[in-house]
Design an enzyme around this catalytic site. Structure first.
Site, short mmCIF file in Angstrom:
data_model
loop_
_atom_site.label_atom_id
_atom_site.label_comp_id
_atom_site.label_asym_id
_atom_site.label_seq_id
_atom_site.Cartn_x
_atom_site.Cartn_y
_atom_site.Cartn_z
N LYS A 113 0.87 -1.18 0.00
CA LYS A 113 0.00 0.00 0.00
C LYS A 113 0.90 1.23 0.00
O LYS A 113 1.40 1.66 1.02
CB LYS A 113 -0.91 0.00 1.24
CG LYS A 113 -2.24 0.77 1.04
CD LYS A 113 -2.11 2.22 0.66
CE LYS A 113 -1.93 3.12 1.86
NZ LYS A 113 -1.92 4.57 1.45
N GLU A 121 9.77 1.97 10.60
CA GLU A 121 10.82 2.96 10.32
C GLU A 121 10.11 4.30 10.30
O GLU A 121 9.38 4.61 9.36
CB GLU A 121 11.50 2.65 8.98
CG GLU A 121 12.91 3.23 8.88
CD GLU A 121 12.93 4.62 8.30
OE1 GLU A 121 12.73 5.59 9.07
OE2 GLU A 121 13.16 4.75 7.10
N CYS A 181 13.39 11.21 6.38
CA CYS A 181 13.26 10.95 7.82
C CYS A 181 14.61 11.04 8.53
O CYS A 181 14.66 11.38 9.71
CB CYS A 181 12.64 9.58 8.04
SG CYS A 181 13.48 8.24 7.15
N GLU A 204 9.89 16.98 13.83
CA GLU A 204 10.28 16.77 12.44
C GLU A 204 9.52 17.73 11.53
O GLU A 204 8.29 17.79 11.57
CB GLU A 204 9.97 15.32 12.05
CG GLU A 204 10.49 14.91 10.69
CD GLU A 204 10.29 13.43 10.44
OE1 GLU A 204 11.20 12.81 9.85
OE2 GLU A 204 9.24 12.88 10.82
#
Length: 503
Positions: free
Chosen positions: A185, A260, A294, A393
């Protein structure tokens, strides 16, 4: 540089299939804000069909057609996919650039990595054939023991939009190499190249149901996949918030997950560093992939003795970055992926400014670009550690700068975060670098560089950055279960109970 956007359906059981509800999602080019195509909007009904296809493929001919076939057999398909990726590299690169906004040269580099990753896991698949009876030394002579490695089963793979095909490959290649069957997905914000992977699977004759691709919104398609009772494992790359939801869903069924997640990674520059080299690595470490990575080393810790000089070098490097449509020659910074992400990034910059931070460079839309979700490379100083821009972030081209005076202070500031994906240190003193490597609480550490990634080396983080490792042998182990096989080899009876024949 015109390119047509292929119209695809869902890929289930080796063929194209229209979504049950027949809905589609528009594809927006982030550089122009124009709708350039659409993708199928899969839902729970489509996930159900895909999972059943994967189950049939896993069990076909008692597993002999895929799951328990030789690793060499599966490797042939992985190599064939790698070859087709290389053949289609020009088209795939352009689709990737249009879909997620990354510079064309970077997208082309990604396609090389995709092909290399399929090749690498083909090699690992072949080694599995010689590892099916790994002996275990026992203390009891009456027994012998060995270990089998077997595919974990049907796996759900949920992947992000910043490296659409590459992040999918990090999961697809090892899961197929292990003998799993999979449902992928991809992110609804960038699915075009993953659907082209489906077309490649058809071309190379991958057995039906081994890989299924269901595009769609996260709540409509990703959530049902994560919580499906017949999915044996979920591998997810994305935000910590969504990762927590995936983990919660999997926990209800006690199914394994690998995550992750996000990062807020430090890069520490000491006073003895080569400042020109350091400036390029710092720039690359934060602004590569339009800052949407990331592992971005977006928290710069620079020694106070060199801070002013180093900040000026960073400004000079940032000024030299070409910001343009990703398909333009020499582009090195493209747009943020979507309107929603653009608003988030610009709002975080604005909040930092209102909290007293200084925008040293950038922080706005480039003046020469009137359309598209573009943000200049941004350097922010006068930071305190409680600011959102320092702790959370951003997922955009934003570098935060803070001074330090001692090695211990640098370590404390580096580890003062809920994340633990990556960290970097730049210094000519390799003993000091070694101390920093040991002190960083992170899954990945770079010395005198930032962001290099190799399919042979493990990738993953600590704390809120997730757990489990992708790539390398560790990536293959993600999709395998270990079975202990112990045999009694003595001719003597076990002798625990009195024998009825002797009573």
């Amino acid at each position: 540089m015109a390119i047509s956007i292929p119209t695809r359906q869902l890929f289930i059981n080796g063929e194209w299939r229209e979504p049950v509800l027949k809905n589609r999602i528009p594809v927006v080019n982030p550089a122009t804000e124009e709708i350039v195509g659409d993708i199928p909007a899969g839902t729970a009904e489509d996930v159900e069909i895909a999972v059943e296809a994967a189950r049939r493929a896993f069990a076909m001919n008692k597993g002999k057609d895929w799951a328990s076939a030789s690793g060499a057999y599966r490797a042939k398909y992985l190599r064939a996919i790698a070859g087709k990726i290389t053949e289609r590299k020009p088209q795939l690169s352009k689709l990737e650039a249009i879909d997620c906004g990354k510079p064309l040269d970077e997208a082309a580099w990604d396609m090389d990595d995709v092909a290399a990753c399929f090749e690498y896991f083909a090699k690992l698949a072949e080694t599995l054939d010689s590892k099916q009876k790994i002996p275990v030394s026992l203390s009891a002579e009456a027994f012998k023991c060995h270990v089998r490695k077997e595919p974990i089963g049907i796996v759900g793979l949920i992947t992000p939009w910043n490296y659409p095909l590459l992040m999918a490959t990090w999961k697809v290649a090892p899961s197929l190499a292990a003998g799993c069957t999979a449902i992928l997905k991809p992110s609804e914000l960038a699915s075009l190249t993953c659907l082209e992977l489906a077309d490649i699977c058809i071309e190379v004759g991958l057995p039906p149901g081994v890989l299924n691709i269901v595009t769609g919104l996260g709540p409509a398609a990703g959530a049902p996949l994560a919580s499906h009772p017949h999915v044996d494992k979920v591998a997810f790359t994305g935000s910590a918030a969504t990762g927590s939801k995936v983990m919660t869903a999997a926990a209800q069924l006690v199914k394994p997950v690998s995550l992750e997640l996000g990062g807020k990674s430090p890069i520490v520059v000491f006073e003895d560093a080569d400042l020109d080299k350091a400036a390029e690595w710092v720039t690359f470490g934060c602004f590569w992939t339009n800052g949407q990575i990331c592992s971005a080393t977006s928290r710069l810790l620079v020694h106070e003795n060199i801070a002013d000089e180093f900040q000026q070098k960073l400004i000079n490097w940032a000024k030299n970055i070409k910001i343009s449509d990703p398909l333009e020659e020499g582009c090195r910074l493209g747009p943020i992926v979507s309107a929603g992400q653009y608003e988030k990034v610009t709002e975080m910059i604005s909040t930092a400014k209102s909290e007293g931070a200084t925008i040293l460079f950038g922080g706005a839309r480039p003046q020469h670009l009137k359309k598209g979700f573009f943000v200049e490379p941004t350097i922010i100083t006068d930071i305190n550690t409680s600011m959102e821009i320092w702790r959370e972030e951003v997922f955009g081209p934003v570098l935060c700068v803070k001074k330090f005076s001692t090695e211990d202070e640098a370590i404390e500031l580096s580890n003062d975060t809920r994340y633990g994906l990556a960290a970097a240190v730049i210094s000519k003193d390799l003993d000091r670098c070694d101390r920093m490597v040991k002190a960083f609480n992170a899954g990945i550490v770079w010395v005198n560089c930032s962001q290099p990634c190799f399919c042979e080396a493990p990738w993953g983080g600590n704390k809120h950055s997730g757990f489990g490792r992708e790539l390398g042998e560790w990536g293959l182990d993600n999709y395998m279960s270990v079975k202990q096989v112990t045999q009694y080899i003595s001719n003597d009876p076990w002798g625990w109970y009195p024998s009825p024949s002797k009573l």
